[in-house]
Design an enzyme around this catalytic site. Structure first.
Site, PDB file in Angstrom:
ATOM      1  N   TYR A   1      16.656  10.221 -22.151  1.00 22.82           N
ATOM      2  CA  TYR A   1      15.439  10.868 -21.754  1.00 22.82           C
ATOM      3  C   TYR A   1      15.638  12.225 -20.754  1.00 22.82           C
ATOM      4  O   TYR A   1      15.095  12.821 -20.635  1.00 22.82           O
ATOM      5  CB  TYR A   1      14.318   9.961 -21.248  1.00 22.82           C
ATOM      6  CG  TYR A   1      13.568   9.226 -22.029  1.00 22.82           C
ATOM      7  CD1 TYR A   1      13.977   8.489 -22.981  1.00 22.82           C
ATOM      8  CD2 TYR A   1      12.313   9.260 -21.812  1.00 22.82           C
ATOM      9  CE1 TYR A   1      13.283   7.608 -23.945  1.00 22.82           C
ATOM     10  CE2 TYR A   1      11.378   8.455 -22.802  1.00 22.82           C
ATOM     11  CZ  TYR A   1      11.887   7.803 -23.661  1.00 22.82           C
ATOM     12  OH  TYR A   1      11.173   7.027 -24.457  1.00 22.82           O
TER      13      TYR A   1
ATOM     14  N   LYS B   1      24.338  -0.663 -27.714  1.00 22.06           N
ATOM     15  CA  LYS B   1      24.850  -0.285 -28.854  1.00 22.06           C
ATOM     16  C   LYS B   1      26.360   0.007 -28.750  1.00 22.06           C
ATOM     17  O   LYS B   1      26.887   1.182 -28.766  1.00 22.06           O
ATOM     18  CB  LYS B   1      24.329   0.974 -29.416  1.00 22.06           C
ATOM     19  CG  LYS B   1      24.498   1.306 -30.839  1.00 22.06           C
ATOM     20  CD  LYS B   1      24.225   0.362 -31.852  1.00 22.06           C
ATOM     21  CE  LYS B   1      24.653   0.665 -33.230  1.00 22.06           C
ATOM     22  NZ  LYS B   1      24.232  -0.138 -34.365  1.00 22.06           N
TER      23      LYS B   1
ATOM     24  N   ASP C   1      20.105  -2.867 -32.681  1.00 22.41           N
ATOM     25  CA  ASP C   1      19.507  -3.073 -33.975  1.00 22.41           C
ATOM     26  C   ASP C   1      19.326  -4.585 -34.214  1.00 22.41           C
ATOM     27  O   ASP C   1      17.865  -5.037 -34.950  1.00 22.41           O
ATOM     28  CB  ASP C   1      20.425  -2.535 -35.355  1.00 22.41           C
ATOM     29  CG  ASP C   1      21.835  -2.848 -35.082  1.00 22.41           C
ATOM     30  OD1 ASP C   1      22.333  -3.427 -34.046  1.00 22.41           O
ATOM     31  OD2 ASP C   1      22.553  -2.437 -36.065  1.00 22.41           O
TER      32      ASP C   1
ATOM     33  N   ASP D   1      12.348   1.541 -24.608  1.00 19.13           N
ATOM     34  CA  ASP D   1      10.966   2.098 -25.107  1.00 19.13           C
ATOM     35  C   ASP D   1      10.679   1.438 -26.652  1.00 19.13           C
ATOM     36  O   ASP D   1       9.461   1.172 -26.650  1.00 19.13           O
ATOM     37  CB  ASP D   1      11.056   3.694 -25.120  1.00 19.13           C
ATOM     38  CG  ASP D   1      10.007   4.318 -25.916  1.00 19.13           C
ATOM     39  OD1 ASP D   1       8.736   4.133 -25.580  1.00 19.13           O
ATOM     40  OD2 ASP D   1      10.214   5.158 -26.626  1.00 19.13           O
TER      41      ASP D   1
ATOM     42  N   ASP E   1       7.638  -1.792 -27.405  1.00 15.08           N
ATOM     43  CA  ASP E   1       6.618  -1.898 -28.236  1.00 15.08           C
ATOM     44  C   ASP E   1       6.636  -2.862 -29.379  1.00 15.08           C
ATOM     45  O   ASP E   1       5.559  -3.360 -29.585  1.00 15.08           O
ATOM     46  CB  ASP E   1       6.615  -0.521 -29.087  1.00 15.08           C
ATOM     47  CG  ASP E   1       5.778   0.822 -28.340  1.00 15.08           C
ATOM     48  OD1 ASP E   1       5.608   0.431 -26.984  1.00 15.08           O
ATOM     49  OD2 ASP E   1       5.262   1.495 -29.060  1.00 15.08           O
TER      50      ASP E   1
END
Ligand code: IPM
Ligand code: MG
Length: 361
Positions: A143, A194, A226, A250, A254
Site C-alpha cells: 500500500y 507468500k 492462498d 485486507d 473480508d
C-alpha cells in the site's frame, strides 16, 4: 469523578453519517450510567471532504484527530469520486489518516454470534463457534512501498508499479502485536505470507520464527496466503489469531468477515504506539448503493465504539454494555436487511438504533 473524553467523529460518505448518528446516540445514552462525558468534534474525510475542501484529508482533520483521545470513523468512498486522480480519491484520505496517525496495527475480529449462524452463507457446522482475530499490518507493505505510480516502460508502454516492502522493524512490531493478541486469546498465532515466492515474505517468516522464542506460551504456525484463504472457508475454526501484511490482511479480513453472515456486523481497531489516538471503524465500506435509504446496519459502527471504549478509553464495562445491547436486540429478532432471515423483524438503520436504545434502558 466524571471521565471526559474528546472523540473525533469522521462520518465520511455513503451510509457513514447514518450509522454514525445511531452510534453517537447510543454513546450519549450510556455516558451518564458509567460517569463518562464525551466531547464530540466532527471532521471531514473522504468524498465529503473533497466536495467541501478539494482534499480527501484536510490538514485540520489530522490536527483534530491528533488532539483527541480516540477517533470514530464510519466509511469513505463512492462512485462519484472514483474517476478522480488517485491523490484526490477518498481512499487516499483514509490511507493518509492511517499513516498520519501511525496506526500500524489493525485488529479485525470475526466472531460469529449464535443468533446469526443462519445468516452465514456457509453451513452451520462449519461456522458455529468461529472466533478469529485478524491482525493486519496497516501502514506499510504494497500500500505504501516505493516506487509506485504509472510509468512508461523502455518500449514506451504504460507500466503500473507498486512495491511490496517491509523493513525488519516494521515486521517485528506487528508480529509482536500478533503474539500479544494470541497470548490474550487461545494462544495460537498463524502468520500468513507468500514466502514460497516473495522475498519480503521470507523476511516476514524469518522474523516471526525468531520472535516466537519470546512467546513460549503461544504456538506459531505459518500458511501461504492462498492456502489461508482456502482454509478460512474450508475449516475456519482452526484459526485463533492471524497476523499478516497489509494487502493479505485486507483480503483475508473480508473473507473472515463473511463467515459471520454479514460484514455489517464487524468492527475494527487501528492502533499505533500506546498513548496515541487509535481509529475505530467498521470493516465494511460506505455502501453507496443503499446510502440515504435507511437500510444500513449500524451494528458494526456501534461495536467499533465498544472497541474504542475497551482498547482506547479503558472502559470495559461500558464496552460490554454496548455489546450486550447488540446481542439483546438480535435475541429480540430485530434484523436489518443484510442479516434478515425468515420470521425476523425487519428494521432500518434508525429502527435498529431505537431498538438498541431501548435495550440499553
Ligand atoms: C479496508 C478497505 C481499505 C483498504 C480501502 C477503502 C482503502 O478495503 O479498510 O479494508 O484497502 O485498506
Ligand atoms: Mg478492505
Amino acid at each position: 469523578m466524571t471521565q471526559q473524553y474528546r472523540i473525533t467523529l469522521l462520518p465520511g460518505d455513503g451510509i457513514g453519517p447514518e450509522i454514525m448518528a445511531v452510534t453517537v446516540e447510543v454513546l450519549q445514552a450510556i455516558a451518564p450510567r458509567f460517569d463518562l462525558q464525551f466531547e464530540f468534534t466532527e471532521a471531514l474525510i473522504g468524498g465529503s471532504a473533497i466536495d467541501q475542501t478539494g482534499k480527501p484529508l484536510p490538514e485540520e482533520t489530522l490536527t483534530t484527530c491528533r488532539a483527541s483521545d480516540a477517533v470514530l470513523l464510519a466509511a469513505i468512498g463512492g462512485y462519484k469520486w472514483d474517476k478522480l486522480p488517485r491523490h484526490q480519491r477518498p481512499e487516499t484520505g483514509l490511507l493518509g489518516l492511517r499513516s498520519g496517525l501511525e496506526l500500524f496495527a489493525n485488529l479485525r475480529p470475526a466472531t460469529i454470534l449464535p443468533q446469526l449462524v443462519e445468516a452465514s452463507t456457509l453451513k452451520r457446522e462449519v461456522v458455529e463457534g468461529v472466533d478469529i482475530m485478524v491482525v493486519r499490518e496497516l501502514t506499510g507493505g504494497i500500500y505504501f512501498g516505493q516506487p509506485k505510480g504509472l510509468f512508461s516502460s523502455e518500449t514506451g508502454e504504460q507500466r503500473g508499479v507498486n512495491t511490496m516492502a517491509y523493513t525488519r522493524s516494521e515486521i517485528d512490531r506487528i508480529v509482536k502485536v500478533g503474539f500479544e493478541t494470541a497470548k490474550k486469546r487461545r494462544g495460537q498465532l498463524c502468520s500468513v505470507d507468500k514466502a514460497n515466492v516473495l522475498d519480503v515474505s521470507q523476511l516476514w517468516r524469518d522474523r516471526a520464527i525468531a520472535l516466537a522464542t519470546d512467546y513460549p506460551e503461544v504456538t506459531l504456525s505459518h500458511l501461504y496466503v492462498d492456502n489461508a484463504a482456502m482454509q478460512l472457508v474450508r475449516a475456519p475454526k482452526q484459526f485463533d489469531t492471524i497476523v499478516t501484511g497489509n494487502l493479505f490482511g485486507d483480503i483475508l479480513s473480508d473473507a473472515a468477515a463473511m463467515l459471520t453472515g454479514s460484514i455489517g456486523m464487524l468492527p475494527s481497531a487501528s492502533l499505533g504506539e500506546p498513548g496515541k489516538p487509535g481509529v475505530f471503524e467498521p470493516v465494511h465500506g460506505s455502501a453507496p448503493d443503499i446510502a440515504g435509504q435507511d437500510k444500513a446496519n449500524p451494528m458494526a459502527q456501534v461495536l467499533s465504539a465498544a472497541m474504542m471504549l475497551r482498547y482506547a478509553l479503558d472502559q470495559p464495562a461500558a464496552a460490554t454494555a454496548l455489546e450486550t445491547a447488540v446481542t439483546t436486540v438480535l435475541d429480540q429478532g430485530y434484523r436489518t436487511g443484510d442479516i434478515w432471515s425468515d420470521g425476523m423483524t425487519a428494521v432500518g438503520c434508525k429502527g435498529m438504533g431505537e431498538a438498541l436504545l431501548k435495550a440499553l434502558g
